[in-house]
Structures are given as structure tokens and as C-alpha cells.
Design a protein around this motif. Structure first.
Motif: not given
Length: 535
Positions: A215-240
Motif C-alpha cells: 500500500r505504501g507505493y499507492e497514491t492512496y497509501g500512507a507513504g513513509i508511514t506504511d513503509f515504517t509500519e511494514a518494517a516494524t511488522l517484518a522485524d516482529a515476524a522475524i522475531g530474532g
């Protein structure tokens, strides 16, 4: 009363339930009602399992719609639908597009059925987790729909009576629905499940990270906020968790349930009536009528770009492609010590120079091997038999039930989670973390660390890591690289561009980036159901 056995068929958007009377076919099995049956834990668990089984239906057809028309594979046989291979003739009547569209909505209807009974069944300890699993599966289906088709109809309730018209909900609303569903599911899902293949918290976090990233790439997305949320969630899924399984072992025979698989479609391969996939079939080389039951054809051929993308020390080449060809084909899996090697495919100067030692290591099976080093014949689409096979999803189907095997399809695995995090960090202006995630992936593969990354490099890394796993079209569509990459790397599409034809250009000057809404869906709608631009 609805009865236990309800047969669901698609007549419009895969949603209406048809019978001789038009919409609902009921079979009374001893006057046992659905309310009675699904009101028990055992009955409800069966309904949840049926929702998981719909994943097999979605992925059952030969997977041309996931792989054709990208920079990694091109059409080497007329069996590949031309519209998917090179876009120019892609129309709303394309059968592969229609099959995906209807299958997704039929599968959504099954999950809606299960969610409908979630507050009518008896309470049991796993019930809330099952509800979260169902919402995750449904969200996954809507995520596939919105990426492929854009605006789509959100249907979240069980359809049990005729509906003759649907509205297309804006893609922005579809994304928000997916985000809300997965966010709620993550709060409930357990970190692990007793049964491998069930959705876990980490699987849903991986999925939601990819949703925000897209969604971060879409014009209706939240841009950098979406990308930041994606990074946080991906790291949570990695879980170390580190990437410490050798790459080739991720796809090793009967190693489907390894520790890096967050979510996959499970296959037994020997259950009568089980819906199996054909993800081993289109990659060739040609193997038909052999004594080990293998059926492969060269229909989707790796491009020169893919074959030459790997560094010499990158073990992902040998983990992705089978650098030998044995007779019988499955001998390399079932009896490697006693199976002659017909072809050997060295790709690096060191491997080519080492051929005498390679032969000497197993003279019984290698003395008569044909040495076929990398050169343009590997990516010649007319070459049916002499090139490395894509090995990730090879099946074994012999006449002996004990060795029948269909490889699971991985929907979320840890290597991709790292690359989702890398792309999200890059797009949220954190190149240091992006670089670290990429180098973690490269380190497992034995590839040298790099000093910087950009989007093109991350997409290269996704190609090396994920080739043949069904994500590439979505990757290129998400990042806006579909036309840019295919016009120079896919020989079918390049030929058209070189002749002055833009195959992506459709009606009204619009480009065919989204898939067309199937003609059958539009024709069955009683109102005005709009088509996508370009068709």
C-alpha cells in the motif's frame, strides 16, 4: 435449515450458490442440519479445515498466472496463454484470469461460511484462534484480489440468497479492511500452532508487513508511514530468528516443515481426491512417460537474466536449479548413489575446471555424463531437454504409494520476511537497516556482503532468493517495474517492443497493469460493473 453438504459454485464473482432452483443446492444427510453439525467442536473444526483446503483450489491450476510475463520466465510453448506471456492479447475472456478470480471468491465464501458459524458453535479453547485464522486466510485472498484487480467487491457476510449486483469497492477500502482484519488476528493468534500449516502470529505479521509495504507505493497509501509500519511488522515476524538452514535444504525432499517456513499449503500426495498442484510441471526439461511417473514440460523457460543473476559463490543457484539430470529423473532424490547422471551443468569457471575431479568422485554414475556448461543454449526456448531444471517444487509420483510426494507451496518464509523488512526500511529512509537485512540473506547463501542497496538491488535479491515461488509478478507490479524490466529481460516482450509495439498499451491509452475483470462476472451482473482500464 441449511444442511451439512452444501455445494458451492460460482455464477457471479464466485459468490452466489447455485442449484437447479438457481442458488442453493441442499442435500439432506439423515436430517442432520448444519446448525447441529457445525455447533460441535468437531464439526466446526472440519469447517475451518475446509477453509484451509481452499488454498489448494486457488493454487491448483498450472501456475501461469503467477509466473508468465515477468523478467524471470518467458513462454517456450504455445500451452502458455499468450495474453499472460506478453499482455498484448490479454482480454477479459482469459480463462486463467477468470479461474483465479472465481476461485478466490469461492474460497472467500467458504471462509465467510465458517465465520458465520463462529458464534453459533460450542465454545472450545481454540475457537478464538480459529476465528483469527479464518480472518487471516480471507485477508490473504483479498490481498491477492486487490493487487491483481484493483477495486473489488468486499463481501464479508455469508451469501445465502440471490444477489444480482455488486459494487466495486475502492482499493483503498479493501486495503483498510485487510489491515483491520490482520491487526485483529495478530492480537489473538498464538506464536506457534500444534498443527504445522495453521496461521500463526508471525505468519500474520509477515502478511500484514507485505500489505503495508504494498500500500505504501499507492497514491492512496500512507507513504513513509506504511513503509515504517511494514518494517516494524517484518522485524516482529522475524522475531530474532536467524537464517541458518542451508538454502537448498529449504526445499529438500520431505523437509517442507522446516523452521523457516512461517506458512505453507500442506499436501499429503497420497490421499484420494486431494487437490494437488502442478508447480513442478512447467519448468522442464521435458520428462514424460518415464518410469518414475514424472511429467514435466518446457513451457515456462528461465530467462538469461535469471540464469546469470547469481554470483559464483551464491549457493542459491544450486538450491534453485538442479545442476544435474539423472535417469530416471527422480533418481537424484530417491536413489542418488545408484542413479547415473546424464547431464552436469557447471556454471562457474571453477566448476568447469573441476570437472575431472567431479567425475572421479563418483565414477560409477558420472563417467558417461554429458558436461553442459552455461552458455546461450541454457536460455534458448527451443531447448527442451538440456538445461538446469527449476527444482524447488519437484514432486515424486511413482507407482509405489510409499514414495509419492507433492512438495508444499510456501506462502511465507523467513528469507522473504528479511527482504520485506529490507525494502520497507529502504523506503522509510533507513538504508542502514535495509542493508543489514539484505546482507543477512546473502550471508546464508554464501554470497559476499554488499556496501549499499537500492530498490533495483533488492528486487534482484528477491529474484535470487524467491525465483519460482510465485511472487515476481506482484513484486514488479508493486514497485512499478513491470514494464521497465520485462521490455529488456523477457524475450517475448522485448521482441514486441523492438518491433515498435507496446504490448501493455490497451484501450483508451491505458496500460494493462491490472488484470481484467472476467467477462463472465461483468455479463452476469444486472447493473453496471466496470472493467479495469486498458481492456
Amino acid at each position: 435449515m441449511k444442511n451439512i453438504k452444501i455445494k458451492i459454485y460460482a455464477i457471479f464473482l464466485g459468490l452466489s450458490i447455485i442449484s437447479c432452483s438457481g442458488y442453493l443446492e441442499e442435500e439432506n444427510l439423515g436430517n442432520t442440519t448444519a446448525e447441529n453439525f457445525y455447533g460441535t467442536k468437531a464439526g466446526y473444526e472440519g469447517l475451518v479445515n475446509a477453509s484451509y483446503a481452499t488454498l489448494r483450489d486457488v493454487y491448483a491450476p498450472t501456475p501461469y498466472i503467477f509466473f508468465a510475463g515477468t523478467d524471470l520466465f518467458f513462454a517456450a510453448h504455445q500451452e502458455v496463454p499468450l495474453g499472460l506471456a506478453s499482455y498484448q492479447t490479454l482480454t477479459p475472456s482469459n480463462g486463467n484470469v477468470e479461474a483465479l478470480f472465481s476461485s478466490l471468491y469461492q474460497s472467500i465464501q467458504i471462509t465467510n461460511l465458517a465465520l458465520y458459524y463462529s458464534d453459533k458453535t460450542e465454545n472450545f479453547p481454540e475457537l478464538q484462534s480459529r476465528i483469527a485464522e479464518l480472518k487471516s486466510i480471507r485477508a490473504y485472498y483479498y490481498f491477492m484480489l486487490v493487487q491483481k484487480f484493483g477495486d473489488v467487491s468486499l463481501v464479508t457476510d455469508l451469501v445465502s440468497e440471490p444477489i444480482t449486483h455488486f459494487e466495486r469497492d475502492p482499493a483503498s477500502e479493501v486495503y483498510q479492511f485487510i489491515i483491520d482484519e490482520l491487526t485483529a488476528a495478530i492480537a489473538i493468534l498464538p506464536p506457534t500452532q500444534a498443527n504445522f500449516g495453521r496461521v500463526t502470529k508471525r505468519a500474520a505479521q509477515h502478511m500484514l508487513a507485505k500489505v503495508y509495504l504494498t500500500r505504501g507505493y499507492e497514491t492512496y497509501g500512507a507513504g513513509i508511514t506504511d513503509f515504517t509500519e511494514a518494517a516494524t511488522l517484518a522485524d516482529a515476524a522475524i522475531g530474532g530468528q536467524t537464517l541458518n538452514i542451508p538454502f537448498g535444504d529449504l526445499f529438500k525432499y520431505k523437509n517442507d516443515n522446516n523452521a523457516e517456513i512461517l506458512w505453507s499449503i500442506q499436501y499429503n500426495g497420497s490421499v484420494p481426491g486431494e487437490v494437488l498442484h502442478t508447480w513442478d510441471y512447467p519448468w522442464g526439461p521435458l520428462v514424460q512417460g518415464s518410469n518414475d511417473g514424472v511429467n514435466k514440460k518446457n513451457t515456462l523457460h528461465p530467462t538469461e537474466y535469471l540464469f546469470t543473476l547469481f554470483d559464483d559463490n551464491d549457493t542459491r543457484f544450486e538450491g534453485t536449479f538442479l545442476n544435474i539430470k539423472t535417469a530416471p529423473y527422480s533418481g537424484w532424490v530417491l536413489d542418488p548413489e545408484n542413479t547415473p547422471i546424464e547431464y552436469y551443468y557447471p556454471r562457474t569457471a571453477a566448476q568447469i575446471a573441476d570437472v575431472p575431479n567431479w567425475r572421479a568422485a563418483d565414477p560409477a554414475n558420472r563417467t558417461n555424463t554429458i558436461i553442459s556448461p552455461i552458455d546461450p543454449h541454457w536460455w534458448d526456448g527451443l531447448n527442451q531437454t538440456d538445461y538446469p531444471a527449476l527444482r524447488k517444487f519437484d514432486r515424486v509420483q511413482t507407482a509405489t504409494p510409499s514414495v509419492q510426494y507433492t512438495h508444499d507451496i510456501y506462502l511465507a518464509r523467513l528469507g522473504e520476511t528479511y527482504l520485506i523488512a529490507a525494502e520497507a526500511y529502504l523506503q522509510s529512509n533507513n538504508p542502514g537497516n535495509a542493508l543489514a537485512r539484505v546482507n543477512s540473506v546473502r550471508a546464508r547463501a554464501g554470497a559476499d556482503a554488499v556496501g549499499s542497496v537500492d530498490l533495483d538491488f533488492i528486487l534482484e535479491e528477491r529474484a535470487r532468493e524467491l525465483a519460482g515461488e510465485g511472487f515476481r509478478w506482484l513484486d514488479l507490479k508493486r514497485t512499478g517495474k513491470l514494464m521497465e524490466y520485462t521490455k529488456v529481460r523477457n524475450p517475448d516482450i522485448k521482441t514486441l517492443f523492438d518491433s515498435g509495439t507496446d504490448p501493455f498499451l490497451g484501450t483508451g491509452g491505458h496500460y494493462k497493469i491490472l488484470r481484467p475483470i472476467p467477462l463472465s462476472a461483468i455479463s452476469l451482473d444486472s447493473g453496471d460493473y466496470p472493467q479495469n482500464p486498458g481492456y
